[in-house]
Design an enzyme around this catalytic site. Structure first.
Site, PDB file in Angstrom:
ATOM      1  N   GLY A  21      38.483 -32.221  66.397  1.00  0.00           N
ATOM      2  CA  GLY A  21      37.995 -30.903  66.788  1.00  0.00           C
ATOM      3  C   GLY A  21      39.133 -29.957  67.093  1.00  0.00           C
ATOM      4  CG  PHE A  22      39.890 -25.303  68.561  1.00  0.00           C
ATOM      5  CD1 PHE A  22      39.627 -24.559  69.708  1.00  0.00           C
ATOM      6  CD2 PHE A  22      40.978 -24.947  67.793  1.00  0.00           C
ATOM      7  CE1 PHE A  22      40.424 -23.490  70.065  1.00  0.00           C
ATOM      8  CE2 PHE A  22      41.783 -23.879  68.137  1.00  0.00           C
ATOM      9  CZ  PHE A  22      41.504 -23.144  69.283  1.00  0.00           C
ATOM     10  CG  ASP A 138      35.768 -21.210  81.983  1.00  0.00           C
ATOM     11  OD1 ASP A 138      36.378 -20.168  81.696  1.00  0.00           O
ATOM     12  OD2 ASP A 138      34.863 -21.685  81.246  1.00  0.00           O
ATOM     13  CD  GLU A 139      30.532 -21.608  79.378  1.00  0.00           C
ATOM     14  OE1 GLU A 139      31.059 -21.417  78.280  1.00  0.00           O
ATOM     15  OE2 GLU A 139      29.306 -21.663  79.553  1.00  0.00           O
ATOM     16  CE1 TYR A 164      30.080 -27.385  76.859  1.00  0.00           C
ATOM     17  CE2 TYR A 164      30.314 -25.158  77.740  1.00  0.00           C
ATOM     18  CZ  TYR A 164      30.879 -26.355  77.335  1.00  0.00           C
ATOM     19  OH  TYR A 164      32.242 -26.526  77.397  1.00  0.00           O
ATOM     20  CE  LYS A 168      32.587 -30.627  79.178  1.00  0.00           C
ATOM     21  NZ  LYS A 168      33.223 -31.720  78.397  1.00  0.00           N
ATOM     22  CE  LYS A 400      42.966 -79.288  63.583  1.00  0.00           C
ATOM     23  NZ  LYS A 400      41.590 -79.757  63.264  1.00  0.00           N
ATOM     24  CB  THR A 401      49.019 -80.144  60.061  1.00  0.00           C
ATOM     25  OG1 THR A 401      49.390 -79.381  58.893  1.00  0.00           O
ATOM     26  CG2 THR A 401      47.589 -80.640  59.897  1.00  0.00           C
ATOM     27  N   GLY A 402      50.879 -77.558  61.409  1.00  0.00           N
ATOM     28  CA  GLY A 402      52.251 -77.104  61.592  1.00  0.00           C
ATOM     29  C   GLY A 402      52.596 -76.912  63.058  1.00  0.00           C
ATOM     30  CD1 TRP A 403      56.024 -76.946  67.197  1.00  0.00           C
ATOM     31  CD2 TRP A 403      57.907 -76.197  66.243  1.00  0.00           C
ATOM     32  NE1 TRP A 403      56.946 -76.780  68.196  1.00  0.00           N
ATOM     33  CE2 TRP A 403      58.121 -76.326  67.645  1.00  0.00           C
ATOM     34  CE3 TRP A 403      58.948 -75.765  65.439  1.00  0.00           C
ATOM     35  CZ2 TRP A 403      59.341 -76.010  68.236  1.00  0.00           C
ATOM     36  CZ3 TRP A 403      60.164 -75.464  66.024  1.00  0.00           C
ATOM     37  CH2 TRP A 403      60.353 -75.583  67.411  1.00  0.00           C
ATOM     38  CB  ILE A 404      54.303 -71.748  64.477  1.00  0.00           C
ATOM     39  CG1 ILE A 404      55.823 -71.706  64.722  1.00  0.00           C
ATOM     40  CG2 ILE A 404      53.665 -70.415  64.865  1.00  0.00           C
ATOM     41  CD1 ILE A 404      56.551 -70.617  63.966  1.00  0.00           C
ATOM     42  N   GLY A 405      51.481 -73.243  64.275  1.00  0.00           N
ATOM     43  CA  GLY A 405      50.028 -73.177  64.268  1.00  0.00           C
ATOM     44  C   GLY A 405      49.412 -73.978  65.410  1.00  0.00           C
TER      45      GLY A 405
END
Length: 677
Positions: A21-22, A138-139, A164, A168, A400-405
């Protein structure tokens, strides 16, 4: 405004609602331009008065992301707060045109009150918001007496006079209640009228400009004696910049000007600039059901933070006219908006004006435009309300079978994150699709790959198997993830560089993320460099360059310390390395933040083989001894050369300032926990 003094509050990940929007688009563009370290996520449903083109200045910025969606969607809002690690909200989204509120007031209640309520509840549920800036008007003060010499101050009574402003004011009450009941760190702003480029022409000034450009009369409600204050959009954007950084939690700030103008005078100024006769060009039409005579604000509180109005009326009006004359078709067909009382533009349950296809398609490249039905990563089903339950992540992990996994799974259990390991083979697209359809993950981690057993020399005699997994499999997974809007965290390697003339050993000059790999001594490194280059074309991939991984598990044969402690001889070269105990939790946080691109995933600095073994001797085995040999001697007992380098970890350190240097991390995470002496 000198931004150097704005140090009271520093956001990291900002959600700006209604930023197509604006006013919000000017604020978003300003923050993205001035603060490249801030990530700005824009949420906008692209209603009739929004336009993606308003965000054109930011579309190529790496710290910008656009999400198409409604603040009334609780699932979406919760999801964004969690996955984007939002710590700051600037809430602009609202229906704002008074004429429309007389004809369709329920839509204002839905957007302005319910939408705000959804945001507030999401903030309460996630518990991670450090600033909630609520944009009001301000309204809400109602009419100011015509003879008043002092404007409404922030503690003035709220007396809204139209649907409106009533919505608000209602939203403000909700904001105040959440601040008091739940400690939400809120700041509220109430601003005068704003004008400038990009504004939808239902508002007075752009409407007058477009009508004057067409040679049509300028309609004025009533007799035109109503008084308004007008601020230029860039001045207002600067005000929000100041409030964001210097505003005090729990306070309200008026954004105003003491330069007032009657509506009739605005019309006469417009006629003068377009060489029109005001007597014949100004047309008086039926007034609104109720039209406040005057809004007047006391803006001294904001000025005390260092803000002041910069753009005088004449200058701002000329800039605005120049922009509209240069961009007459910015909004397409706006003939309905140019009517004296354009209530028909906003229809219940939908919008009348639709942004055309190509305009949205432009943002579909890279990671900018995201639909709520396919939002970059899977959006939780609306059947599961996240108002009452914190949204959950779900990781799909390969390797899954790896170190990091394996370590990732344990971390997920520790952090209570849902996860499942993939069953499919990376090179089999149908199996990957089945995994994703069955598990429905929010993120995918790829810790699968061929490194060779017992080391990378294996790859030299198994090249097709290495290509199948490291290249074909990784690319297939990335492509499937992209097809499903999923972020893939890809564990790669930094063993694609070697010291050279520009990055000499011991210089402290490390290879950066954008540097081109220069090491292809091993087939393993060759495949990893190849796939990294190809993955640059996938905007849904976060590539983590791991080097010589180390963990506190000194019994694991893949652990670099365990390896060199068992070697008969070792070389002694400083290298960048990755302490997994510290870095793997960071990889999960990177997924939560939806970080992308290439990252040197090592602890800052370098450490040599001898320095590590000295620590091993000090903490683990005082009687430990080792023998060094040269690279030339090493080459005689290995099949493929090894990579030695320093990676520049500045980017990672900037994102995670708490990241320890390699030597500090080794002591804290590896040697102290295993200390025997």
């Amino acid at each position: 405004m000198d931004r150097s003094g704005m140090a009271s509050y520093t956001p990291k990940n900002i959600l700006i609602t209604g930023a197509a929007g604006f006013i919000a688009s000017h604020v978003a563009n300003r923050l993205i331009r001035n603060y490249p370290d801030y990530k700005v996520v824009v949420l906008d449903k692209l209603d009739y008065c929004s336009n993606l083109k308003n965000l054109n200045p930011s579309r190529s910025s790496p710290n910008f992301k656009f999400v198409k969606g409604d603040i009334g969607s609780a699932d979406l809002v919760n999801y964004l707060l969690i996955t984007e690690s939002i710590d700051t909200i600037m809430h602009f989204a609202a229906q704002t045109h008074v004429d429309n509120s007389f004809g369709n007031s329920f839509e204002f209640t839905k957007n302005n009150i319910y939408g705000t309520h959804v945001l507030l509840e999401a903030c309460k549920v996630t518990g991670q918001i450090r600033r909630f800036i609520h944009v009001s008007t301000d309204e809400v003060y109602g009419e100011t007496d015509e003879d008043a010499v002092v404007g409404n101050h922030e503690a003035s009574q709220l007396l809204p006079t139209n649907p409106y402003s009533a919505t608000k004011a209602g939203a403000e009450m909700l904001v105040m209640a959440y601040a008091r009941s739940y400690g939400l760190p809120v700041i509220t702003t109430r601003g005068n009228n704003v004008y400038g480029p990009n504004q939808f022409p239902e508002k007075l000034i752009p409407k007058f400009i477009l009508l004057a450009m067409r040679g049509q009369p300028l309609p004025i409600h009533g007799d035109g004696s109503n008084v308004r204050s007008y601020l230029y959009c860039e001045d207002v954007a600067e005000a929000f910049e100041v409030i964001l950084h210097k505003g005090e939690v729990g306070h309200v700030y008026n954004i105003g000007t003491k330069r007032e103008r009657r509506v009739i005078d605005v019309a006469k100024d417009m006629c003068k600039l377009f060489n029109m006769d005001p007597d014949s060009s100004i047309k008086f039409v039926e007034n609104r059901p109720f039209n406040d005579q005057r809004y007047f604000l006391d803006d001294e509180k904001l000025k005390s933070l260092g803000w002041s109005e910069r753009t005088i009326w004449e200058e701002g009006l000329k800039k605005t006219i120049e922009w509209y004359t240069s961009n007459p078709n910015w909004w397409g067909d706006v003939s309905g908006a140019l009517l004296p009382h354009p209530r028909m533009l906003m229809m219940p349950g939908g919008v009348d004006r639709v942004v055309d296809g190509p305009e949205i398609a432009e943002f579909d490249s890279a990671n900018l435009a995201i639909n709520t039905s396919q939002i970059g990563v899977q959006v939780p089903s609306s059947k599961t309300s996240l108002i009452s339950k914190k949204p959950t992540l779900k990781f799909l992990i390969y390797g899954k079978t790896g170190w990091i996994g394996g370590l990732l799974g344990k971390l997920c259990e520790k952090q209570q994150i849902q996860y499942e390991y993939g069953k499919g083979r990376l090179e089999d697209r149908s199996q990957l699709l089945a995994d994703i359809q069955a598990i429905k993950p929010t993120h995918v981690f790829n810790a699968a790959g061929v490194t060779g057993r017992p080391n990378v020399d294996w790859c030299e005699s198994h090249k097709t198997e290495t290509i199948r997994t490291n290249v074909s499999g990784t690319l297939t997974l990335a492509d499937v993830c992209r097809e499903h809007g999923l972020l893939m965290i890809n564990f790669a390697t930094g063993c694609i560089f070697e010291y050279d003339a520009k990055h000499p050993e011991g210089s402290g000059i490390g290879f950066k993320e954008e540097d081109k790999p220069n090491f292809i001594g091993s087939f393993y490194s060759k495949t990893k460099a190849m796939v990294e280059e190809l993955l640059k074309e996938y905007d849904n991939v976060c590539t983590l360059r791991v080097r010589m991984p180390i963990s506190s598990d000194l019994n694991n044969p893949r652990n670099f310390i365990t390896k060199i402690a068992r070697y008969d001889k070792v070389v002694n070269i400083p290298n960048s390395m990755s302490v997994l105990d510290e870095l793997l939790p960071i990889s999960i946080e990177m997924a939560k933040r939806n970080l992308r691109g290439i990252w040197n995933f090592t602890n800052p600095g370098v450490v040599s083989h001898n320095e590590i073994l000295e620590m091993y001797k000090k903490y683990i085995n005082p009687g430990f001894k080792w023998v060094n040999f040269t690279l030339e001697e090493q080459a005689k007992v290995i099949v493929a050369p090894r990579s030695n380098n320093e990676l520049d970890a500045t980017k990672l350190k900037k994102e995670f300032p708490e990241l320890l240097s390699i030597k500090e991390s080794l002591i804290k995470y590896v040697f102290e926990p295993n200390k025997k002496y």
